[in-house]
Write a protein that holds these residues in place. Structure first.
Motif, PDB file in Angstrom:
ATOM      1  N   PRO A  94     -19.827  47.123   3.208  1.00  0.00           N
ATOM      2  CA  PRO A  94     -19.488  48.115   4.212  1.00  0.00           C
ATOM      3  C   PRO A  94     -18.588  48.299   5.431  1.00  0.00           C
ATOM      4  CG  PRO A  94     -20.750  45.882   3.498  1.00  0.00           C
ATOM      5  CD  PRO A  94     -20.145  45.801   3.271  1.00  0.00           C
ATOM      6  N   GLY A  95     -18.076  49.352   4.930  1.00  0.00           N
ATOM      7  CA  GLY A  95     -16.479  49.292   5.874  1.00  0.00           C
ATOM      8  C   GLY A  95     -17.024  48.897   7.187  1.00  0.00           C
TER       9      GLY A  95
ATOM     10  N   MET B  96     -20.175  42.988  10.196  1.00  0.00           N
ATOM     11  CA  MET B  96     -20.148  42.922   8.458  1.00  0.00           C
ATOM     12  C   MET B  96     -20.903  41.133   8.398  1.00  0.00           C
ATOM     13  SD  MET B  96     -16.077  44.386   8.466  1.00  0.00           S
ATOM     14  CE  MET B  96     -15.960  44.108   6.790  1.00  0.00           C
ATOM     15  N   GLY B  97     -20.622  40.381   9.019  1.00  0.00           N
ATOM     16  CA  GLY B  97     -20.957  38.866   9.149  1.00  0.00           C
ATOM     17  C   GLY B  97     -19.796  37.836   8.591  1.00  0.00           C
ATOM     18  N   LEU B  98     -18.520  38.502   8.872  1.00  0.00           N
ATOM     19  CA  LEU B  98     -17.840  37.758   9.022  1.00  0.00           C
ATOM     20  C   LEU B  98     -17.742  36.683  10.428  1.00  0.00           C
ATOM     21  CD1 LEU B  98     -15.485  40.229   7.570  1.00  0.00           C
ATOM     22  CD2 LEU B  98     -16.292  38.262   6.457  1.00  0.00           C
ATOM     23  N   VAL B  99     -17.808  36.643  10.891  1.00  0.00           N
ATOM     24  CA  VAL B  99     -17.728  35.668  12.827  1.00  0.00           C
ATOM     25  C   VAL B  99     -19.099  36.145  13.283  1.00  0.00           C
ATOM     26  CG1 VAL B  99     -17.343  36.842  15.216  1.00  0.00           C
ATOM     27  CG2 VAL B  99     -15.158  36.959  13.091  1.00  0.00           C
ATOM     28  N   GLU B 100     -19.370  34.896  13.757  1.00  0.00           N
ATOM     29  CA  GLU B 100     -20.992  34.246  14.811  1.00  0.00           C
ATOM     30  C   GLU B 100     -19.933  34.340  15.696  1.00  0.00           C
ATOM     31  OE1 GLU B 100     -22.505  31.582  10.821  1.00  0.00           O
ATOM     32  OE2 GLU B 100     -21.539  30.969  12.133  1.00  0.00           O
ATOM     33  N   ARG B 101     -21.418  34.942  16.999  1.00  0.00           N
ATOM     34  CA  ARG B 101     -20.540  34.428  18.154  1.00  0.00           C
ATOM     35  C   ARG B 101     -22.211  34.220  19.047  1.00  0.00           C
ATOM     36  NH1 ARG B 101     -17.873  40.000  21.085  1.00  0.00           N
ATOM     37  NH2 ARG B 101     -17.502  37.513  21.497  1.00  0.00           N
TER      38      ARG B 101
ATOM     39  N   ARG C  77     -21.325  38.775   3.028  1.00  0.00           N
ATOM     40  CA  ARG C  77     -21.751  40.376   3.189  1.00  0.00           C
ATOM     41  C   ARG C  77     -22.599  40.915   2.843  1.00  0.00           C
ATOM     42  NH1 ARG C  77     -15.207  41.577   2.909  1.00  0.00           N
ATOM     43  NH2 ARG C  77     -14.985  39.585   3.263  1.00  0.00           N
ATOM     44  N   ASP C  78     -23.168  41.730   3.171  1.00  0.00           N
ATOM     45  CA  ASP C  78     -24.464  42.444   2.453  1.00  0.00           C
ATOM     46  C   ASP C  78     -23.499  43.474   1.842  1.00  0.00           C
ATOM     47  OD1 ASP C  78     -26.039  41.489   3.858  1.00  0.00           O
ATOM     48  OD2 ASP C  78     -26.721  43.452   5.637  1.00  0.00           O
TER      49      ASP C  78
ATOM     50  N   MET D  19     -28.336  45.035   0.966  1.00  0.00           N
ATOM     51  CA  MET D  19     -29.019  45.055   0.021  1.00  0.00           C
ATOM     52  C   MET D  19     -27.758  43.546   0.214  1.00  0.00           C
ATOM     53  SD  MET D  19     -27.924  46.692  -3.693  1.00  0.00           S
ATOM     54  CE  MET D  19     -27.233  44.580  -4.271  1.00  0.00           C
ATOM     55  N   ASN D  20     -28.850  42.480  -0.554  1.00  0.00           N
ATOM     56  CA  ASN D  20     -27.835  41.037  -0.113  1.00  0.00           C
ATOM     57  C   ASN D  20     -28.071  40.594  -1.663  1.00  0.00           C
ATOM     58  OD1 ASN D  20     -27.097  38.522   0.265  1.00  0.00           O
ATOM     59  ND2 ASN D  20     -26.366  39.481   2.464  1.00  0.00           N
ATOM     60  N   ILE D  21     -27.171  39.426  -1.870  1.00  0.00           N
ATOM     61  CA  ILE D  21     -26.666  39.374  -2.865  1.00  0.00           C
ATOM     62  C   ILE D  21     -26.766  37.800  -3.465  1.00  0.00           C
ATOM     63  CG2 ILE D  21     -26.084  38.404  -5.561  1.00  0.00           C
ATOM     64  CD1 ILE D  21     -25.329  41.908  -5.774  1.00  0.00           C
ATOM     65  N   PRO D  22     -27.620  36.445  -2.476  1.00  0.00           N
ATOM     66  CA  PRO D  22     -27.541  35.800  -2.024  1.00  0.00           C
ATOM     67  C   PRO D  22     -27.233  34.409  -3.178  1.00  0.00           C
ATOM     68  CG  PRO D  22     -30.148  36.111  -2.217  1.00  0.00           C
ATOM     69  CD  PRO D  22     -29.385  37.034  -2.699  1.00  0.00           C
TER      70      PRO D  22
END
Lengths: 232, 232
Positions: free
Chosen positions: A227-228, A53-58, A72-73, B76-79
């Motif tokens: 994106p759920g 989901m783009g909420l966490v980076e590892r 987020r996408d 898609m992504n909205i930057p």
DNA sequence: AAGTGGTCTAGACCACCGC
DNA sequence: CGGTGGTCTAGACCACTTG
């Protein structure tokens, strides 16, 4: 609810509540496993969804952090026109306008290759009003069966969906002002705003088809969803 | 490459090659585990990704099948405008036009609630040309810090991204004809086509902000990608 | 009723990369 | 070098749903 999903929900709420602000380090998998009373792979599965989901980076050795920019996408879907209209309770109809073998313009040739191609122009109606103009090129090298189909009773979109798989698709969304031809078919004045979707599909790097779908601006919009938490 | 990913790639190619056509039943997990020389959870993880891509349907007891309609989701992504333009190598500039406490129109009130709100109107330029008109409402109940920010040097989009998290976002994409005001700000003639994105965000069911971003049609488009990224 | 997918455990090995 | 995430195994129990 599955345990990995419960964990995911709990972590998600810690992030969105501001409890764990952007950049904040997250406890190690082992520590979370202890906290939630489960094993490390289960925690890992929960975290994997948050990463997607783009909420966490590892990063190995460095640990996990809340992403600084939760960019987020978005996820959307372009259904078949017929099904889209049916879902709204509208009445759908279809009219094939043109069908011919021809040489595609330059940009389409770059996608489909130099082989002969089929062009189909068709209209989709909602409650008797033009809703989408479908302007399509099909590679006859990739889809020879298309040569035997008149497309008078089934739209190319629908026929292709059942006829041939694809491995990759790309879509370009844009607004435009209707050219004379497009305006005439859609029942608009020339220069009226239209919403255009261009879709290109490939099967293993081989171009299959390219389509431009034009819609009257005041009757068309796209709604995206989050994106759920897609379980991985 | 991880084993689950190898398996995924192999299954994907069987589907896209037409070897397993739509509707075709897929061997049981146990059988695939045997074929690939691994355990069932590993096969399960491979299949899960294909389900997320919309290529495979699974039901208990009934087994797994290749989806009949591979109606795949698009991503898609909205930057941030600034980053989008910087990525193209263009020069970015920003101008705040208006900032005021006001009562939002009905549809925005339904989202943000009846509380006082802040309206900010701003322009984003690419190489000196108007690229996006940002028309934003911010709930002061949800984001009281916004009251102390002038938005003269930082755009609301950018400020909000760092200031406050959100748990849900919804986007509506559409084409429109520029109203007099929009046209004037964007340097277009009235009635020119614009691409509009409306974004609404929530934090736990509480409306945060609503923004309408308008772009000149001939300078803006959105390209989607396949969602194959997160697994395959 | 029984077969299938969905999930979890306990333990393990490895690759990567920051220290 | 050592800690962290990434992955896999072997086995197990359960839920669902279809035949």
């Amino acid at each position: 609810m599955a345990k990995y999903k419960q964990i995911q929900t709990e972590l998600l709420s810690r992030i969105t509540s501001g409890d764990w602000p952007p950049g904040q380090p997250i406890p190690h998998e082992a520590r979370l496993a202890e906290e939630f009373g489960c094993t490390r792979p289960t925690v890992g599965r929960a975290l994997r969804g948050l990463v997607d989901m783009g909420l966490v980076e590892r990063r190995r050795r460095a640990g996990s952090r809340v992403a600084r920019r939760a960019n987020r996408d978005l996820v959307m879907n372009i259904p078949l026109v017929r099904e889209e209209i049916a879902a709204r309770g509208g009445s759908y109809s279809y009219l094939r306008l043109e069908r011919e073998r021809a040489t595609p313009p330059q940009d389409v040739r770059a996608h489909l290759g130099g082989a002969p191609a089929l062009r189909v122009l068709a209209l989709h109606f909602e409650n008797g009003q033009p809703y989408q103009l479908e302007d399509r090129w099909i590679s006859l090298a990739a889809v020879p069966q298309a040569d035997g189909e008149s497309f008078e009773n089934i739209s190319p979109s629908e026929w292709l969906l059942d006829a041939i798989p694809f491995s990759r698709a790309e879509h370009v969304l844009r607004a435009a002002e209707a050219s004379g031809d497009v305006a005439r078919h859609l029942g608009l004045r020339a220069g009226a705003a239209v919403f255009v979707i261009e879709r290109s599909t490939w099967l293993d790097e081989r171009g299959i088809t390219r389509v431009r779908m034009s819609h009257p601006a005041d009757r068309f919009s796209i709604v995206t969803r989050d994106p759920g938490v897609w379980q991985v």
